[in-house]
Design a protein around this motif. Structure first.
Motif, PDB file in Angstrom:
ATOM      1  N   LEU A 424       0.795  -1.185  -0.193  1.00 19.62           N
ATOM      2  CA  LEU A 424       0.002   0.030  -0.205  1.00 19.62           C
ATOM      3  C   LEU A 424       0.721   1.357   0.192  1.00 19.62           C
ATOM      4  O   LEU A 424       1.612   1.428   0.958  1.00 19.62           O
ATOM      5  N   ALA A 427       0.375   4.541   2.781  1.00 19.19           N
ATOM      6  CA  ALA A 427      -0.964   4.210   3.197  1.00 19.19           C
ATOM      7  C   ALA A 427      -1.499   5.269   4.352  1.00 19.19           C
ATOM      8  O   ALA A 427      -2.719   5.596   4.673  1.00 19.19           O
ATOM      9  N   LEU A 498     -10.722  -4.504   5.343  1.00 17.84           N
ATOM     10  CA  LEU A 498     -10.170  -5.109   4.029  1.00 17.84           C
ATOM     11  C   LEU A 498     -10.033  -6.512   4.379  1.00 17.84           C
ATOM     12  O   LEU A 498     -10.275  -7.474   3.817  1.00 17.84           O
ATOM     13  N   ASP A 514       0.484  -1.583   7.298  1.00 19.51           N
ATOM     14  CA  ASP A 514       0.393  -1.657   6.127  1.00 19.51           C
ATOM     15  C   ASP A 514       0.904  -2.643   5.196  1.00 19.51           C
ATOM     16  O   ASP A 514       0.771  -2.478   4.055  1.00 19.51           O
ATOM     17  N   SER A 538      -8.885  -4.446  -4.196  1.00 20.36           N
ATOM     18  CA  SER A 538      -8.498  -3.222  -4.994  1.00 20.36           C
ATOM     19  C   SER A 538      -9.853  -2.296  -5.135  1.00 20.36           C
ATOM     20  O   SER A 538      -9.773  -1.016  -4.733  1.00 20.36           O
ATOM     21  N   CYS A 541     -10.117  -0.535  -1.563  1.00 20.98           N
ATOM     22  CA  CYS A 541      -9.066   0.414  -1.364  1.00 20.98           C
ATOM     23  C   CYS A 541      -9.559   1.865  -2.051  1.00 20.98           C
ATOM     24  O   CYS A 541      -9.375   2.732  -1.577  1.00 20.98           O
ATOM     25  N   LEU A 546      -7.332   4.210  -0.212  1.00 18.54           N
ATOM     26  CA  LEU A 546      -5.764   3.674  -0.197  1.00 18.54           C
ATOM     27  C   LEU A 546      -5.301   3.350  -1.751  1.00 18.54           C
ATOM     28  O   LEU A 546      -6.386   3.241  -2.597  1.00 18.54           O
TER      29      LEU A 546
END
Length: 609
Positions: A424, A427, A498, A514, A538, A541, A546
């Motif tokens: 990331l 992040a 996540l 992260d 994805s 994020c 992110l």
């Protein structure tokens, strides 16, 4: 013209006069001929500031058709300013310190202005410190091993620190023996590096080496401080430049266009949900108690202070009057649902990175008053939202990198596995404050706590202090405040969204800060399951603000055949690797393919599909 060797060249003399009339510029030439035939063709121009003590002369022998000219300028390298004096806490008279605060608090009436109340409290602590604590000029601390320090010494010192922490956490005979062995080995490495460096110096000594240089080498080898580095020629401009760079790292412009659009679309709904939740009363709305303050102060130890210079030790010895004043300021902030501006300002110190000294790492110094308030809010927040997801390992009490590695190896368990180590990018700096507030609402945070946390995350300011010069204020757009007590937990709330995604059976996502590790095992097409998991991550994020760095993300086949097709993130193919350093230097994971032997699995391996 000037090319003419004639000493009576009217045009040349006229041009010389014109050059001498240029403001702030001086012509150094003394009129001495510089051409072998007598002409004065070579001109030296310098600024007026440097011309006073400048020396210009013609070299007597170095020549072709011109004689060489020598110009000596008295330019001394700028010396970095010394740090300001600070309080000598070891010689503090705490009884006198408390008496000063008692006298101030007895006649003090807190104003309605929260900002003024915080400034009055800070000024009272500083006044009490000036009365009861002597000042001392900060010593310029240095490493005595700086002259022979190298990568091998650094690595063994790092191992010593790790084993000291291990022994402090688990003081048993086995860990003590390991610590003693590592310390002994580190000493051997340091002695060898010191000897090699000294022999290297001795090889450079000759009959032309000055006695002063030899004595400087001896003093250095005896542990003398290194020479002070010259200051930057333009420290104020450099401070402004660094402030712009550090601020831009958290700008939304760093995010892909589709992520920025997603954030814009989600923001109105998130803002409305936060406003509604702030209006709901909650049991955490009650004012903080003296017991909560004392509990927060017990966990404080002196660290680098913010701009006010007030360390934790002053708060610990503030006495009943100081505690009452701090509690009154904190409860005023809690009731108003906002923080004093000084509690949202960071003093950023650029520190060279150990492995890349040319690059600077921003270290944010925050007010200890603000961090004490954050500790109290953190205790309530942790009680309110409960424990983190079991796949969250970073910033969790009683959990370390060893637990994350154990969970990873346990899930693999000698089985064919597709592993993806997700990077990331920035992040902590790019995490959306609106996404964090939305996560708090989903966790059931309401009322004053949500209002206080919203103000905590928004409209934060920072300046960069570079070699005694301070930049102008810069506002931080995104991210969790660096150096904050609350930031790790708030960041974990994003990581929790996540790791809790609805993956297929056999798919697990682990988070240590992260550092994300995705593992796919079990029956079925593991590559297809991995791609579906990456697509889910994805998409999430984008919601959280992110950014996945596909270029730094690595995929690996463990105990399985070579990949039959490519994994992709945001349309970019992921690079496959046979080894990966998980969690920095902690452990190296290596892929083992069927038919090549494996310390983890002696039999064959199933293909991923």
């Amino acid at each position: 013209m000037l090319q003419s060797p004639s000493p009576t060249n009217e045009t040349g003399r006229h041009l010389a006069v014109l050059l001498e009339d240029i403001p702030h510029v001086r012509l150094l030439n003394t009129g001495e001929a510089t051409h072998t035939r007598g002409g004065r063709l070579d001109l030296t121009l310098v600024s007026s500031d440097l011309a006073t003590d400048a020396i210009w002369e013609v070299h007597p022998t170095l020549t072709s058709d011109h004689f060489a000219t020598l110009t000596s300028l008295p330019v001394a390298p700028p010396v970095p300013p010394r740090p300001p004096p600070r309080w000598n806490i070891r010689r503090a008279d705490w009884s006198r310190f408390q008496a000063s605060l008692d006298k101030w608090w007895a006649d003090y009436q807190p104003p309605d202005d929260l900002h003024q109340q915080e400034r009055d409290l800070t000024a009272a602590i500083q006044t009490a410190a000036t009365t009861a604590i002597p000042m001392c000029a900060p010593s310029r601390r240095h490493r005595t091993d700086w002259w022979y320090y190298n990568d091998e010494v650094r690595e063994h010192n790092h191992r010593v620190n790790l084993h000291r922490k291990l022994y402090k956490k688990r003081p048993n005979p086995n860990n003590l023996r390991l610590l003693q062995e590592v310390v002994a080995r580190a000493r051997q490495v340091s002695l060898r590096a010191k000897e090699d460096k000294w022999l290297e110096w001795c090889a450079t000594f000759s009959q032309h080496t000055s006695l002063g240089q030899m004595w400087r080498s001896v003093r250095t080898a005896s542990g003398a401080a290194p020479p002070r580095l010259a200051a930057h020629p333009h420290p104020q401009q450099e401070a402004e430049r660094l402030a712009t760079i550090f601020t831009s790292r958290g700008s939304s412009n760093q995010l892909p266009l589709h992520t920025r659009r997603t954030q814009q679309q989600l923001q109105p709904h998130r803002d409305e949900a936060v406003r509604e939740a702030m209006e709901v009363a909650d049991m955490t709305d009650r004012p903080f108690s003296l017991q909560e303050l004392q509990q927060a102060k017990r966990r404080g130890r002196d660290t680098a202070t913010g701009a006010d210079g007030v360390p934790y030790s002053m708060l610990a010895h503030a006495g009943p009057a100081g505690d009452a004043a701090l509690l009154a300021t904190l409860n005023a902030s809690w009731t108003a649902g906002r923080l004093p501006p000084a509690w949202k300002e960071a003093d950023i110190q650029p520190i060279p990175k150990p492995r890349e000294p040319s690059k600077l790492r921003p270290i944010s110094l925050l007010s200890c008053l603000a961090k004490t308030a954050e500790k109290m809010v953190l205790a309530r927040l942790q009680w309110h939202i409960g424990p983190s997801h079991p796949h969250i390992f970073g910033y969790t009490r009683g959990v370390s990198t060893a637990d994350s590695i154990l969970a990873l190896m346990t899930h693999i368990n000698h089985r064919p596995t597709v592993a993806v180590f997700i990077d990331l990018e920035k992040a902590f700096e790019l995490a959306s404050p609106h996404a964090i507030l939305d996560a708090l609402v989903k966790k059931g945070v309401r009322g004053r706590m949500l209002a206080w946390l919203r103000d905590f995350l928004q409209h934060r300011r920072a300046w960069v202090r570079f070699q005694g010069h301070k930049s102008s204020f810069q506002e931080m757009e995104n991210g969790t405040p660096q150096g904050s007590i609350l930031s790790p937990l708030l960041f974990n709330l994003l990581m929790e969204q996540l790791v809790a995604l609805p993956f297929h059976t056999g798919t697990v996502l682990l988070s240590y800060a992260d550092d994300l590790a995705l593992m796919v095992t079990g029956k079925g097409n593991k590559l297809r399951k991995t791609q579906q998991a990456l697509d889910l991550i994805s998409e999430k994020c984008q919601d959280l603000g992110l950014k996945i760095s596909a270029e730094k993300t690595r995929a690996m086949m463990l105990k399985a055949a070579d990949p039959a097709w490519q994994l992709r993130v945001q349309g970019i193919d992921l690079a496959w690797t046979n080894s990966y350093q998980y969690l920095g230097d902690t452990v190296i994971i290596k892929a083992v393919f069927p038919g090549r032997g494996s310390p983890l699995h002696s039999g064959g391996a199933d293909p991923c599909d």
